[in-house]
Design a protein around this motif. Structure first.
Motif, PDB file in Angstrom:
ATOM      1  N   ASN A 119       0.888   4.171  -2.832  1.00 58.78           N
ATOM      2  CA  ASN A 119       0.585   5.564  -2.494  1.00 58.78           C
ATOM      3  C   ASN A 119       1.709   6.523  -2.866  1.00 58.78           C
ATOM      4  OD1 ASN A 119      -1.464   7.292  -1.432  1.00 58.78           O
ATOM      5  ND2 ASN A 119      -0.199   7.628   0.374  1.00 58.78           N
ATOM      6  N   ALA A 160       0.091   7.352  -6.037  1.00 56.72           N
ATOM      7  CA  ALA A 160      -1.260   7.908  -5.891  1.00 56.72           C
ATOM      8  C   ALA A 160      -1.243   9.249  -5.163  1.00 56.72           C
ATOM      9  CB  ALA A 160      -2.167   6.923  -5.153  1.00 56.72           C
ATOM     10  N   LEU A 208      -4.358   6.483   6.616  1.00 56.24           N
ATOM     11  CA  LEU A 208      -4.772   5.118   6.940  1.00 56.24           C
ATOM     12  C   LEU A 208      -3.558   4.183   7.044  1.00 56.24           C
ATOM     13  CD1 LEU A 208      -7.919   4.750   4.642  1.00 56.24           C
ATOM     14  CD2 LEU A 208      -7.878   4.970   7.143  1.00 56.24           C
ATOM     15  N   ILE A 209      -2.586   4.375   6.154  1.00 61.89           N
ATOM     16  CA  ILE A 209      -1.359   3.570   6.204  1.00 61.89           C
ATOM     17  C   ILE A 209      -0.612   3.818   7.514  1.00 61.89           C
ATOM     18  CG2 ILE A 209       0.946   3.312   5.187  1.00 61.89           C
ATOM     19  CD1 ILE A 209      -0.382   3.772   2.446  1.00 61.89           C
ATOM     20  N   ALA A 243       0.831  -1.210   0.000  1.00 62.87           N
ATOM     21  CA  ALA A 243       0.000   0.000   0.000  1.00 62.87           C
ATOM     22  C   ALA A 243       0.867   1.263   0.000  1.00 62.87           C
ATOM     23  CB  ALA A 243      -0.918  -0.009   1.226  1.00 62.87           C
ATOM     24  N   SER A 244       1.988   1.229   0.711  1.00 63.23           N
ATOM     25  CA  SER A 244       2.883   2.390   0.755  1.00 63.23           C
ATOM     26  C   SER A 244       3.501   2.668  -0.608  1.00 63.23           C
ATOM     27  CB  SER A 244       3.997   2.157   1.786  1.00 63.23           C
ATOM     28  OG  SER A 244       3.461   2.010   3.087  1.00 63.23           O
ATOM     29  N   MET A 268      -5.176   8.046   2.174  1.00 67.12           N
ATOM     30  CA  MET A 268      -4.512   6.744   2.179  1.00 67.12           C
ATOM     31  C   MET A 268      -3.258   6.779   3.043  1.00 67.12           C
ATOM     32  SD  MET A 268      -3.469   4.408  -1.110  1.00 67.12           S
ATOM     33  CE  MET A 268      -2.889   2.725  -0.903  1.00 67.12           C
ATOM     34  N   ASP A 269      -2.529   7.895   3.008  1.00 70.48           N
ATOM     35  CA  ASP A 269      -1.338   8.046   3.829  1.00 70.48           C
ATOM     36  C   ASP A 269      -1.707   7.991   5.312  1.00 70.48           C
ATOM     37  OD1 ASP A 269       1.612   8.784   3.993  1.00 70.48           O
ATOM     38  OD2 ASP A 269       0.720  10.388   5.176  1.00 70.48           O
ATOM     39  N   SER A 300      -2.263   9.992  -2.161  1.00 71.87           N
ATOM     40  CA  SER A 300      -3.506  10.262  -1.443  1.00 71.87           C
ATOM     41  C   SER A 300      -3.226  10.578   0.030  1.00 71.87           C
ATOM     42  CB  SER A 300      -4.441   9.044  -1.532  1.00 71.87           C
ATOM     43  OG  SER A 300      -5.526   9.180  -0.648  1.00 71.87           O
TER      44      SER A 300
END
Length: 232
Positions: free
Chosen positions: A158, A161, A169-170, A154-155, A166-167, A163
Motif C-alpha cells: 500500500n 498503491a 482495512l490494514i 500489505a502495508s 486498503m489503509d 489506497s
C-alpha cells in the motif's frame, strides 16, 4: 502425620511459586510502564524541535538503531547481564519516543488522546483476558504471527498503491492482530512466571516480556491513530 506434613509442604511450594509469578508479572508491567512514560516524555520533547524531526537521515538512522537494539536484546539476551538488558530496553524506549514524535504533529491532540485512552482500555482488557483465561492461546499466537507477516506485506504494497480503503482495512486488522497478541503474550509470560526462579535469568525474562507488551501497546495505539485519523 506424614501425609499432613507432605500436604503442608506442597501447599507452601505452591504458594511460593504463586508469589514468584506475581512478582515476575509485576516486574514485567513496571518495566513496560516505565518505558511507555519515557517514550511519551521523549516524544513530547522531540515534537517541540521541528529541526530535529526534519532531519530525514537522522530519522532513518534512529529506526535502524531501534531494530538493532531489539535484535540484540532478543537474540543476545543469554549473554547480557540484567543491567545491560535493562539499559538497552530503556535506550530503545527513548529512540522509539523520538521516532513517534511526528505523530504528535500530524494528528490533532484530541485524536492522539482518544487513540491513547482507547489503546489503554483495549490493552488492559486483553491482558487481563490472557491472564485469567484457561484456554490455551498458543494456536492463536501462531495464527496471529502469520497474520502479522501478511499485515507487513500489505502495508508495503500500500506504500505504492496509496489506497485509502486498503489503509483503513490494514489499520483495522492491525488493531485486531496486536490486541490478540497482547492476550497471547500475557498468557505466555504468566506461564513463564509460574516456572521462573528468582535469579539473573528471571530478571532478564521480565525485561524481554516488558518489551513484547510494550510493542503490543504501541502498535495498537498507532493503528488506532490511523483509524481515527482526524489530521490537523
Amino acid at each position: 502425620m506424614n501425609d499432613l506434613t507432605n500436604e503442608k509442604h506442597f501447599g507452601a511450594q505452591v504458594e511460593e511459586k504463586s508469589e514468584i509469578r506475581r512478582k515476575f508479572m509485576t516486574g514485567v508491567y513496571l518495566w513496560m510502564f516505565l518505558a511507555l512514560v519515557i517514550s511519551a516524555v521523549t516524544s513530547v520533547a522531540a515534537a517541540s524541535s521541528p529541526a530535529l524531526l526534519a532531519n530525514t537521515g537522522l530519522f532513518f538512522g534512529l529506526l535502524i538503531a531501534e531494530l538493532v537494539l531489539v535484535f540484540v536484546l532478543s537474540l543476545a539476551i543469554n549473554r547480557l547481564s540484567a543491567g545491560a538488558a535493562a539499559a538497552i530496553f530503556l535506550v530503545y524506549s527513548v529512540l522509539n519516543g523520538i521516532t513517534l514524535a511526528p505523530l504528535l504533529l500530524v494528528y490533532a491532540q484530541a485524536t492522539v488522546a482518544k487513540a491513547f485512552f482507547t489503546a489503554s482500555g483495549m490493552f488492559l482488557a486483553m491482558s487481563l483476558f490472557g491472564m485469567v483465561t484457561k484456554k490455551d492461546l498458543s494456536t492463536l499466537g501462531r495464527v496471529l504471527f502469520m497474520a502479522l507477516i501478511g499485515l507487513i506485506i500489505a502495508s508495503v504494497i500500500n506504500l505504492f498503491a496509496g489506497s485509502t480503503m486498503m489503509d483503513w482495512l490494514i489499520s483495522l486488522a492491525g488493531v485486531a492482530v496486536f490486541a490478540g497478541l497482547t492476550a497471547y503474550d500475557t498468557q505466555k509470560l504468566n506461564q513463564i512466571g509460574a516456572r521462573a526462579e528468582e535469579n539473573e535469568t528471571y530478571k532478564k525474562l521480565a525485561i524481554i516480556g516488558a518489551l513484547s507488551l510494550y510493542l503490543d501497546f504501541v502498535n495498537i495505539f498507532i493503528y488506532l491513530l490511523r483509524l481515527f485519523g482526524n489530521r490537523d
